[in-house]
Design a protein around this motif. Sequence first.
Motif, PDB file in Angstrom:
ATOM      1  N   PRO A 240       0.875  -1.178  -0.191  1.00 42.38           N
ATOM      2  CA  PRO A 240       0.052   0.001   0.023  1.00 42.38           C
ATOM      3  C   PRO A 240       0.882   1.393  -0.106  1.00 42.38           C
ATOM      4  CG  PRO A 240      -0.749  -1.503   1.626  1.00 42.38           C
ATOM      5  CD  PRO A 240       0.519  -2.216   1.053  1.00 42.38           C
ATOM      6  N   ALA A 241       1.957   1.274   0.584  1.00 41.80           N
ATOM      7  CA  ALA A 241       2.946   2.305   0.884  1.00 41.80           C
ATOM      8  C   ALA A 241       3.392   2.607  -0.776  1.00 41.80           C
ATOM      9  CB  ALA A 241       3.913   2.389   1.803  1.00 41.80           C
ATOM     10  N   GLU A 242       3.862   1.614  -1.249  1.00 33.04           N
ATOM     11  CA  GLU A 242       4.304   1.758  -2.757  1.00 33.04           C
ATOM     12  C   GLU A 242       3.305   2.125  -3.592  1.00 33.04           C
ATOM     13  OE1 GLU A 242       7.787  -1.785  -2.624  1.00 33.04           O
ATOM     14  OE2 GLU A 242       5.448  -2.332  -3.424  1.00 33.04           O
ATOM     15  N   LEU A 243       1.920   1.873  -3.579  1.00 35.93           N
ATOM     16  CA  LEU A 243       0.884   2.269  -4.168  1.00 35.93           C
ATOM     17  C   LEU A 243       0.609   3.832  -3.928  1.00 35.93           C
ATOM     18  CD1 LEU A 243      -1.337   1.512  -6.409  1.00 35.93           C
ATOM     19  CD2 LEU A 243      -2.724   1.028  -4.289  1.00 35.93           C
ATOM     20  N   LEU A 244       0.745   4.261  -2.906  1.00 39.00           N
ATOM     21  CA  LEU A 244       0.315   5.562  -2.370  1.00 39.00           C
ATOM     22  C   LEU A 244       1.690   6.423  -2.735  1.00 39.00           C
ATOM     23  CD1 LEU A 244      -1.623   5.025   0.590  1.00 39.00           C
ATOM     24  CD2 LEU A 244      -2.476   5.638  -1.605  1.00 39.00           C
ATOM     25  N   LYS A 245       2.789   5.948  -3.089  1.00 42.77           N
ATOM     26  CA  LYS A 245       3.951   6.537  -3.118  1.00 42.77           C
ATOM     27  C   LYS A 245       4.504   7.429  -2.080  1.00 42.77           C
ATOM     28  CE  LYS A 245       3.058   7.113  -8.224  1.00 42.77           C
ATOM     29  NZ  LYS A 245       3.221   5.738  -8.589  1.00 42.77           N
ATOM     30  N   CYS A 246       4.593   6.501  -0.968  1.00 37.43           N
ATOM     31  CA  CYS A 246       4.906   7.307   0.445  1.00 37.43           C
ATOM     32  C   CYS A 246       6.026   6.434   1.303  1.00 37.43           C
ATOM     33  CB  CYS A 246       3.539   7.593   1.473  1.00 37.43           C
ATOM     34  SG  CYS A 246       2.817   6.154   1.879  1.00 37.43           S
ATOM     35  N   THR A 247       6.737   5.461   0.485  1.00 40.13           N
ATOM     36  CA  THR A 247       7.581   4.658   0.905  1.00 40.13           C
ATOM     37  C   THR A 247       8.912   5.458   1.737  1.00 40.13           C
ATOM     38  OG1 THR A 247       8.507   4.472  -1.190  1.00 40.13           O
ATOM     39  CG2 THR A 247       7.207   2.689  -0.370  1.00 40.13           C
ATOM     40  N   LYS A 248       9.032   6.658   1.309  1.00 38.70           N
ATOM     41  CA  LYS A 248      10.176   7.605   2.182  1.00 38.70           C
ATOM     42  C   LYS A 248       9.858   7.757   3.494  1.00 38.70           C
ATOM     43  CE  LYS A 248      11.608  10.150  -2.085  1.00 38.70           C
ATOM     44  NZ  LYS A 248      11.932  11.324  -2.700  1.00 38.70           N
ATOM     45  N   LEU A 249       8.537   7.669   3.833  1.00 38.14           N
ATOM     46  CA  LEU A 249       7.983   7.769   5.356  1.00 38.14           C
ATOM     47  C   LEU A 249       7.614   6.438   6.021  1.00 38.14           C
ATOM     48  CD1 LEU A 249       6.585  11.469   5.616  1.00 38.14           C
ATOM     49  CD2 LEU A 249       8.872  10.292   6.157  1.00 38.14           C
ATOM     50  N   TYR A 250       6.867   5.698   5.050  1.00 37.50           N
ATOM     51  CA  TYR A 250       5.888   4.403   5.552  1.00 37.50           C
ATOM     52  C   TYR A 250       6.278   3.123   4.805  1.00 37.50           C
ATOM     53  CZ  TYR A 250       3.326   8.465   7.646  1.00 37.50           C
ATOM     54  OH  TYR A 250       3.083   9.470   8.159  1.00 37.50           O
ATOM     55  N   GLY A 251       5.861   2.061   5.430  1.00 36.59           N
ATOM     56  CA  GLY A 251       5.938   0.876   4.774  1.00 36.59           C
ATOM     57  C   GLY A 251       7.222  -0.046   4.891  1.00 36.59           C
ATOM     58  N   THR A 252       8.057   0.526   5.373  1.00 32.97           N
ATOM     59  CA  THR A 252       9.360  -0.043   5.459  1.00 32.97           C
ATOM     60  C   THR A 252       9.855   0.358   6.756  1.00 32.97           C
ATOM     61  OG1 THR A 252      10.790   1.308   4.401  1.00 32.97           O
ATOM     62  CG2 THR A 252       9.727  -0.244   3.154  1.00 32.97           C
ATOM     63  N   LEU A 253      11.202  -0.226   7.222  1.00 34.05           N
ATOM     64  CA  LEU A 253      11.803   0.206   8.392  1.00 34.05           C
ATOM     65  C   LEU A 253      13.264   0.849   8.160  1.00 34.05           C
ATOM     66  CD1 LEU A 253      11.112  -2.591  11.118  1.00 34.05           C
ATOM     67  CD2 LEU A 253      10.096   0.033  11.170  1.00 34.05           C
ATOM     68  N   ASP A 254      13.027   1.449   6.936  1.00 36.01           N
ATOM     69  CA  ASP A 254      14.354   2.122   6.517  1.00 36.01           C
ATOM     70  C   ASP A 254      14.803   3.334   7.271  1.00 36.01           C
ATOM     71  OD1 ASP A 254      14.762   0.192   4.436  1.00 36.01           O
ATOM     72  OD2 ASP A 254      13.718   1.297   3.134  1.00 36.01           O
ATOM     73  N   VAL A 255      16.264   3.620   7.298  1.00 33.30           N
ATOM     74  CA  VAL A 255      16.513   4.932   8.062  1.00 33.30           C
ATOM     75  C   VAL A 255      15.812   5.852   7.294  1.00 33.30           C
ATOM     76  CG1 VAL A 255      18.563   6.190   8.354  1.00 33.30           C
ATOM     77  CG2 VAL A 255      19.011   3.954   8.337  1.00 33.30           C
ATOM     78  N   GLY A 256      15.435   6.894   8.341  1.00 35.50           N
ATOM     79  CA  GLY A 256      14.542   8.146   8.053  1.00 35.50           C
ATOM     80  C   GLY A 256      13.084   7.766   7.943  1.00 35.50           C
ATOM     81  N   THR A 257      12.603   6.535   7.937  1.00 33.59           N
ATOM     82  CA  THR A 257      11.214   6.239   7.903  1.00 33.59           C
ATOM     83  C   THR A 257      10.532   6.539   9.342  1.00 33.59           C
ATOM     84  OG1 THR A 257      11.146   4.002   8.445  1.00 33.59           O
ATOM     85  CG2 THR A 257      11.345   4.637   6.058  1.00 33.59           C
ATOM     86  N   VAL A 258       9.185   6.648   9.312  1.00 34.68           N
ATOM     87  CA  VAL A 258       8.572   6.878  10.489  1.00 34.68           C
ATOM     88  C   VAL A 258       8.882   6.020  11.945  1.00 34.68           C
ATOM     89  CG1 VAL A 258       6.024   7.200  11.730  1.00 34.68           C
ATOM     90  CG2 VAL A 258       6.737   8.288   9.464  1.00 34.68           C
ATOM     91  N   ALA A 259       9.286   4.769  11.655  1.00 32.72           N
ATOM     92  CA  ALA A 259       9.102   3.843  12.588  1.00 32.72           C
ATOM     93  C   ALA A 259       8.076   3.363  13.525  1.00 32.72           C
ATOM     94  CB  ALA A 259      10.472   4.011  13.456  1.00 32.72           C
ATOM     95  N   ASP A 260       6.817   3.181  12.882  1.00 29.84           N
ATOM     96  CA  ASP A 260       5.813   2.612  13.356  1.00 29.84           C
ATOM     97  C   ASP A 260       5.782   1.232  13.100  1.00 29.84           C
ATOM     98  OD1 ASP A 260       5.188   5.283  14.365  1.00 29.84           O
ATOM     99  OD2 ASP A 260       3.398   5.768  12.801  1.00 29.84           O
ATOM    100  N   PHE A 261       5.581   0.494  14.184  1.00 30.86           N
ATOM    101  CA  PHE A 261       5.664  -1.140  13.669  1.00 30.86           C
ATOM    102  C   PHE A 261       5.178  -1.925  14.665  1.00 30.86           C
ATOM    103  CE2 PHE A 261       9.867  -0.102  15.414  1.00 30.86           C
ATOM    104  CZ  PHE A 261      10.126  -1.415  16.231  1.00 30.86           C
ATOM    105  N   LEU A 262       4.763  -3.118  14.470  1.00 32.53           N
ATOM    106  CA  LEU A 262       4.645  -4.203  15.605  1.00 32.53           C
ATOM    107  C   LEU A 262       5.463  -5.423  15.516  1.00 32.53           C
ATOM    108  CD1 LEU A 262       0.778  -4.608  14.222  1.00 32.53           C
ATOM    109  CD2 LEU A 262       1.523  -3.129  15.912  1.00 32.53           C
ATOM    110  N   ILE A 263       5.605  -5.961  16.539  1.00 30.74           N
ATOM    111  CA  ILE A 263       6.103  -7.285  16.755  1.00 30.74           C
ATOM    112  C   ILE A 263       4.978  -8.318  16.815  1.00 30.74           C
ATOM    113  CG2 ILE A 263       7.642  -8.916  18.068  1.00 30.74           C
ATOM    114  CD1 ILE A 263       9.272  -6.355  18.801  1.00 30.74           C
ATOM    115  N   ILE A 264       5.180  -9.409  15.839  1.00 33.34           N
ATOM    116  CA  ILE A 264       3.557 -10.212  15.824  1.00 33.34           C
ATOM    117  C   ILE A 264       4.613 -11.904  16.210  1.00 33.34           C
ATOM    118  CG2 ILE A 264       2.419  -8.800  14.676  1.00 33.34           C
ATOM    119  CD1 ILE A 264       2.827 -10.304  12.094  1.00 33.34           C
TER     120      ILE A 264
END
Length: 112
Positions: free
Chosen positions: A63-87
């Motif tokens: 979804p982040a790729e589709l919305l073109k917002c992967t610079k902030l969301y959808g991954t745990l890359d350096v510089g992203t928002v860092a909202d995530f779950l451990i499941i």
Amino acid sequence: AVVSTQSTGIGAQDVTVRGRWAVLRGTDTLAGSAVTMPECVAHFREHSGCGLVEAVNAATKHPAELLKCTKLYGTLDVGTVADFLIIDSDVNVLATFIGGDMVYKSDKLVQF
């Protein structure tokens, strides 16, 4: 089975939540869903036959790729928002992080 109900709003619409269904108050007209994202991931995984990584990517990365917002969301890359779950492997939430800070920890999380 007893289904609990709760009244709330979606925008200007008054809705009643019945179990996992949100309906317009006083009707049976579907207004949305009250299903959690982990439930959606588990359902998608079960019914598509895909693995856990693919199911999680379908709910986050794609979804982040589709919305073109992967610079902030959808991954745990350096510089992203860092909202995530451990499941766990059954998609039970063990911990929740917002902005890199742990805001929820399940008793089932052994150590962190």
